[in-house]
Design an enzyme around this catalytic site. Sequence first.
Site, PDB file in Angstrom:
ATOM      1  N   TYR A 179       0.845  -1.701   0.250  1.00 19.39           N
ATOM      2  CA  TYR A 179      -0.122  -0.137  -0.111  1.00 19.39           C
ATOM      3  C   TYR A 179       0.752   1.112   0.040  1.00 19.39           C
ATOM      4  O   TYR A 179       1.991   1.341   1.130  1.00 19.39           O
ATOM      5  CB  TYR A 179      -1.270  -0.005   1.146  1.00 19.39           C
ATOM      6  CG  TYR A 179      -2.020   1.631   1.399  1.00 19.39           C
ATOM      7  CD1 TYR A 179      -1.601   2.008   2.141  1.00 19.39           C
ATOM      8  CD2 TYR A 179      -3.231   1.310   0.781  1.00 19.39           C
ATOM      9  CE1 TYR A 179      -2.212   3.408   2.478  1.00 19.39           C
ATOM     10  CE2 TYR A 179      -4.229   2.721   0.779  1.00 19.39           C
ATOM     11  CZ  TYR A 179      -3.388   3.327   1.363  1.00 19.39           C
ATOM     12  OH  TYR A 179      -4.015   4.959   1.627  1.00 19.39           O
ATOM     13  N   ASP A 191       9.303   2.639  -0.989  1.00 24.30           N
ATOM     14  CA  ASP A 191       8.548   3.605  -0.163  1.00 24.30           C
ATOM     15  C   ASP A 191       8.966   3.343   0.947  1.00 24.30           C
ATOM     16  O   ASP A 191       7.921   2.107   1.632  1.00 24.30           O
ATOM     17  CB  ASP A 191       7.160   2.873  -0.628  1.00 24.30           C
ATOM     18  CG  ASP A 191       5.989   3.940   0.650  1.00 24.30           C
ATOM     19  OD1 ASP A 191       4.864   4.065   0.349  1.00 24.30           O
ATOM     20  OD2 ASP A 191       6.305   4.693   1.149  1.00 24.30           O
ATOM     21  N   LYS A 205       5.530   9.834   8.819  1.00 25.73           N
ATOM     22  CA  LYS A 205       5.079   9.235   9.214  1.00 25.73           C
ATOM     23  C   LYS A 205       6.263   9.829  11.394  1.00 25.73           C
ATOM     24  O   LYS A 205       6.185  11.059  10.915  1.00 25.73           O
ATOM     25  CB  LYS A 205       5.285   7.595   9.042  1.00 25.73           C
ATOM     26  CG  LYS A 205       4.127   6.661   8.793  1.00 25.73           C
ATOM     27  CD  LYS A 205       3.974   4.916   8.766  1.00 25.73           C
ATOM     28  CE  LYS A 205       3.218   4.724   8.016  1.00 25.73           C
ATOM     29  NZ  LYS A 205       1.733   5.237   8.296  1.00 25.73           N
TER      30      LYS A 205
HETATM   31  P1  KE4 Z   1      -0.138   8.175   4.863  1.00 21.28           P
HETATM   32  O1  KE4 Z   1      -1.391   8.757   3.543  1.00 21.28           O
HETATM   33  O2  KE4 Z   1      -1.378   7.283   4.788  1.00 21.28           O
HETATM   34  O3  KE4 Z   1       0.262   9.667   5.003  1.00 21.28           O
HETATM   35  O4  KE4 Z   1       0.823   7.395   3.999  1.00 21.28           O
HETATM   36  C1  KE4 Z   1       0.243   6.754   3.700  1.00 21.28           C
HETATM   37  C2  KE4 Z   1       0.799   5.123   3.099  1.00 21.28           C
HETATM   38  C3  KE4 Z   1       2.481   5.112   2.287  1.00 21.28           C
HETATM   39  N1  KE4 Z   1       3.420   4.148   1.908  1.00 21.28           N
HETATM   40  C4  KE4 Z   1       3.121   3.288   2.681  1.00 21.28           C
HETATM   41  C5  KE4 Z   1       4.008   2.378   3.154  1.00 21.28           C
HETATM   42  C6  KE4 Z   1       2.174   3.453   4.012  1.00 21.28           C
HETATM   43  O5  KE4 Z   1       2.412   2.524   4.752  1.00 21.28           O
HETATM   44  C7  KE4 Z   1       1.352   4.335   4.101  1.00 21.28           C
HETATM   45  C8  KE4 Z   1       0.472   4.206   5.260  1.00 21.28           C
HETATM   46  N2  KE4 Z   1      -0.191   3.254   5.646  1.00 21.28           N
HETATM   47  C9  KE4 Z   1      -1.273   3.037   6.842  1.00 21.28           C
HETATM   48  C10 KE4 Z   1      -1.078   1.519   7.848  1.00 21.28           C
HETATM   49  N3  KE4 Z   1      -0.663   0.564   7.410  1.00 21.28           N
HETATM   50  C11 KE4 Z   1      -1.886   4.327   7.559  1.00 21.28           C
HETATM   51  C12 KE4 Z   1      -3.409   4.078   8.404  1.00 21.28           C
HETATM   52  C13 KE4 Z   1      -3.994   4.253   8.014  1.00 21.28           C
HETATM   53  O6  KE4 Z   1      -4.218   4.526   6.357  1.00 21.28           O
HETATM   54  O7  KE4 Z   1      -5.214   5.185   8.555  1.00 21.28           O
END
Ligand code: KE4
Length: 428
Positions: free
Chosen positions: A144, A239, A267
């Site tokens: 993801y 990523d 993060k």
């Molecule tokens: P954000 O747009 O949520 O800040 O980041 C997206 C993203 C991109 N790449 C990786 C590897 C990620 O894990 C994420 C977002 N992680 C999720 C948890 N698996 C965020 C939690 C959520 O969607 O509320």
Amino acid sequence: MNTQKSKFAFEEAKKYIPGGVNSPVRAFSNVGDHPLFISRADGSRIFDIDGNEYIDYVGSWGPMLLGHAYKKVVEAVKAAAEGSPSFGAPCLDETRLAKCICDIVDGVELVRMVNSGTEATMSAIRLARGFTGRDIIVKFEGCYHGHSDSLLIKAGSGALTFGSASSAGVVAELAKYTLVLPYNDIGALEAAFSQMGEKIAGVIVEPVAGNMGVIPPADGFLRTIERLCRENGSVFIADEVMTGFRVSPSGAAGLYGIKPDIITFGKIIGGGLPVGAYGGRRDIMEYISPTGPVYQAGTLSGNPLAMAAGLAQLTELKENPHIYGKLEESGAYLEKGLTEAAEAACVDVRINRVGSMLSVFFTDVDVTDFNTACRSDAEKFKRYFNAMLRRGIYLAPSQFESVFISAAHTREDLDKTINAAYESMREI
Ligand code: KE4
């Protein structure tokens, strides 16, 4: 455990917010009837609005590496806020945070701040396409990368057939520019490049998968991506939104000795405030506006509060490298304890861990890709999650997420968690 105030708060929230949450995974839809509304958090603990206390293994999905309400981070944000939360003009902390990332992560020569991981990866693939003049992006099933259209694509019917949209609202035509391959499948990767290497703009990968549960890279997988991208003039995008500054001081790139062309961050670099970033080779990054033809912008990119929080957290990590040894020790200790708890209850599990990221899969097969991850018993995970929650252990509310240990988790926290697991495993 009385959670009636959260139950009521969830009903109230649903009157004004789709599904009552601002991000779907928070709704607890895979594990329970309602989420907990949190009033505050401190160190390794979170407290819900009913006054219940939990040991927290979500940590805001990764950012809280030092623990909640870390004094130096909070003080930095407070001080920045006194000067006004935002200017819409350059501030010195933007340069300081960018320099900190460039100094620590080998190969990052320029870095652009954005407001989320999604923005970072969306911009990185646009940049790869702009730099190469090509259209095809390769991603891996189960990874993801946020919710931009080109990355909300699931695997096609055949190994090398283009994907299809994994969300309503994504234009079907767009899917033909994203090829989805099995994670850790070197053969599929080599076949894709031999078939269409000259059309591939870039490959984006979670160097340690964290969004199908934790799945480490197979030997040679990341190096094969690096080699094939170099040989074909494609852009290697790692990523590291989740793994950056978590699995080692210089993320997965440092841990596995790879040199991606672009790395995305999020993060931890925001210390809990909204920050994403993408950075890498100067010749590629200079294609980004205003120095190049690839446009990307953001009203609150480089926001002074977010920069202050991120800088405080990264500076603390840089000045205290022993933190990573502690995180590894805690991760290994918890992994051992959970393994023994499952064995004692004769429950089949596979635990995947990289440093302070780990997942418990309820299965008797090794979990090495999306297909094997999907064989985990989701109902058993649901019972495990709720049994642990009742014992004051707040895990990620989905089988396909990682739990995160912070530097604030004590040996006592870990022992409490392991004891809760001995009891919970017997119940499920
Ligand atoms: P954000 O747009 O949520 O800040 O980041 C997206 C993203 C991109 N790449 C990786 C590897 C990620 O894990 C994420 C977002 N992680 C999720 C948890 N698996 C965020 C939690 C959520 O969607 O509320």
